[in-house]
Write an enzyme that holds these catalytic residues in place. Sequence first.
Site, short mmCIF file in Angstrom:
data_model
loop_
_atom_site.label_atom_id
_atom_site.label_comp_id
_atom_site.label_asym_id
_atom_site.label_seq_id
_atom_site.Cartn_x
_atom_site.Cartn_y
_atom_site.Cartn_z
N GLU A 101 12.76 62.59 -6.65
CA GLU A 101 12.37 62.88 -5.26
C GLU A 101 13.35 63.90 -4.68
O GLU A 101 14.51 63.97 -5.10
CB GLU A 101 12.37 61.56 -4.47
CG GLU A 101 12.16 61.65 -2.98
CD GLU A 101 10.83 62.24 -2.55
OE1 GLU A 101 10.46 63.32 -3.04
OE2 GLU A 101 10.18 61.64 -1.67
N ASP A 102 12.89 64.69 -3.73
CA ASP A 102 13.79 65.64 -3.10
C ASP A 102 14.71 64.97 -2.07
O ASP A 102 15.92 65.07 -2.15
CB ASP A 102 13.01 66.83 -2.49
CG ASP A 102 11.92 66.40 -1.50
OD1 ASP A 102 11.69 65.18 -1.31
OD2 ASP A 102 11.29 67.29 -0.90
N ASP A 105 14.28 59.95 3.33
CA ASP A 105 14.51 60.10 4.77
C ASP A 105 14.23 58.73 5.42
O ASP A 105 15.07 57.85 5.38
CB ASP A 105 13.57 61.22 5.25
CG ASP A 105 13.74 61.59 6.70
OD1 ASP A 105 14.88 61.65 7.18
OD2 ASP A 105 12.72 61.84 7.37
N VAL A 155 16.50 70.02 6.61
CA VAL A 155 17.01 70.95 5.62
C VAL A 155 15.89 71.64 4.84
O VAL A 155 14.77 71.13 4.76
CB VAL A 155 17.98 70.25 4.64
CG1 VAL A 155 19.21 69.75 5.37
CG2 VAL A 155 17.29 69.12 3.89
N ASP A 161 10.88 72.48 1.81
CA ASP A 161 10.27 73.43 2.73
C ASP A 161 10.35 73.00 4.20
O ASP A 161 10.56 71.84 4.53
CB ASP A 161 8.79 73.57 2.40
CG ASP A 161 7.99 72.34 2.84
OD1 ASP A 161 8.33 71.23 2.37
OD2 ASP A 161 7.07 72.47 3.66
N ARG A 167 11.20 77.36 0.37
CA ARG A 167 11.40 76.59 -0.87
C ARG A 167 12.19 77.39 -1.89
O ARG A 167 12.81 76.83 -2.79
CB ARG A 167 10.05 76.23 -1.51
CG ARG A 167 9.21 75.24 -0.73
CD ARG A 167 8.05 74.76 -1.59
NE ARG A 167 7.01 74.09 -0.84
CZ ARG A 167 6.99 72.79 -0.53
NH1 ARG A 167 7.98 72.01 -0.91
NH2 ARG A 167 5.99 72.28 0.14
P1 IMP Z 1 10.32 59.72 3.99
O1 IMP Z 1 9.02 59.11 3.58
O2 IMP Z 1 10.52 59.70 5.47
O3 IMP Z 1 11.52 59.14 3.26
O4 IMP Z 1 10.22 61.23 3.69
C1 IMP Z 1 10.40 61.75 2.49
C2 IMP Z 1 9.79 63.13 2.41
O5 IMP Z 1 9.83 63.84 3.65
C3 IMP Z 1 10.59 63.94 1.45
O6 IMP Z 1 10.05 63.84 0.17
C4 IMP Z 1 10.46 65.33 1.99
O7 IMP Z 1 9.33 65.95 1.41
C5 IMP Z 1 10.21 65.17 3.45
N1 IMP Z 1 11.44 65.45 4.21
C6 IMP Z 1 12.31 64.56 4.71
N2 IMP Z 1 13.35 65.17 5.29
C7 IMP Z 1 13.13 66.49 5.16
C8 IMP Z 1 13.87 67.67 5.54
O8 IMP Z 1 14.95 67.63 6.12
N3 IMP Z 1 13.30 68.86 5.20
C9 IMP Z 1 12.11 68.97 4.54
N4 IMP Z 1 11.40 67.90 4.16
C10 IMP Z 1 11.90 66.68 4.47
MG MG Z 2 8.48 65.03 -0.52
#
Ligand code: IMP
Ligand code: MG
Length: 181
Positions: A101-102, A105, A155, A161, A167
């Site tokens: 995973e990138d 969050d 970020v 992105d 990207r």
């Molecule tokens: P979560 O479900 O809130 O944990 O979000 C995860 C996904 O949100 C990640 O896989 C990212 O694709 C996207 N994401 C979360 N933070 C950022 C950020 O700072 N920049 C870009 N994409 C983000």
């Molecule tokens: Mg993602």
Amino acid sequence: MAQRPYVIDMMISAKQIAARVEELSQDIQDEFSDTEKLVVVGLLRGSFVFIADVVRELDLPVEVDFLEASSYGDGTESSREVRILKDLRGEIAGRDVLVVEDIVDTGFTLKHVVGLLKARSPRKLKTIALLDKPSRREVDISADWTGFEIPDEFVVGYGIDFAQRDRNLPHIGKVRFLDEG
Ligand code: IMP
Ligand code: MG
């Protein structure tokens, strides 16, 4: 919707990322040293650069597959509702799986994907995230390996992105909007 003007401030250099990828890959290799073949699953699209770097450091038999889940629209806030836009091509029952995973969050995406894949009975499933924003977590999940913990900043770069832009930056930068103080 017009794009708000922003600049990108350096946060993590390409060199720092490369050094960390090397360390993480060593840990992954140790964990999966007995594998017949490791299925490395990239979560599209943000992990495509990271997964490319990780697999090239792994001296293991690997297969690459992709899964696309979406929780963000085109903004900077999670919708908290995870949809599977593209499922894996291959079966993972009884197999070793590494989910790449990138960013973790709120945690909704990783939690949903891990639940989905564990229900398919892999032999072993581990997760790695390049970035972690622990202060933003809303559900109880963390990756088995994390590249860097970062503060609550939006970020971009190294595959990540902002509304499909940036990207291709080789480093991780933080977005600073010019229309706020
Ligand atoms: P979560 O479900 O809130 O944990 O979000 C995860 C996904 O949100 C990640 O896989 C990212 O694709 C996207 N994401 C979360 N933070 C950022 C950020 O700072 N920049 C870009 N994409 C983000
Ligand atoms: Mg993602």
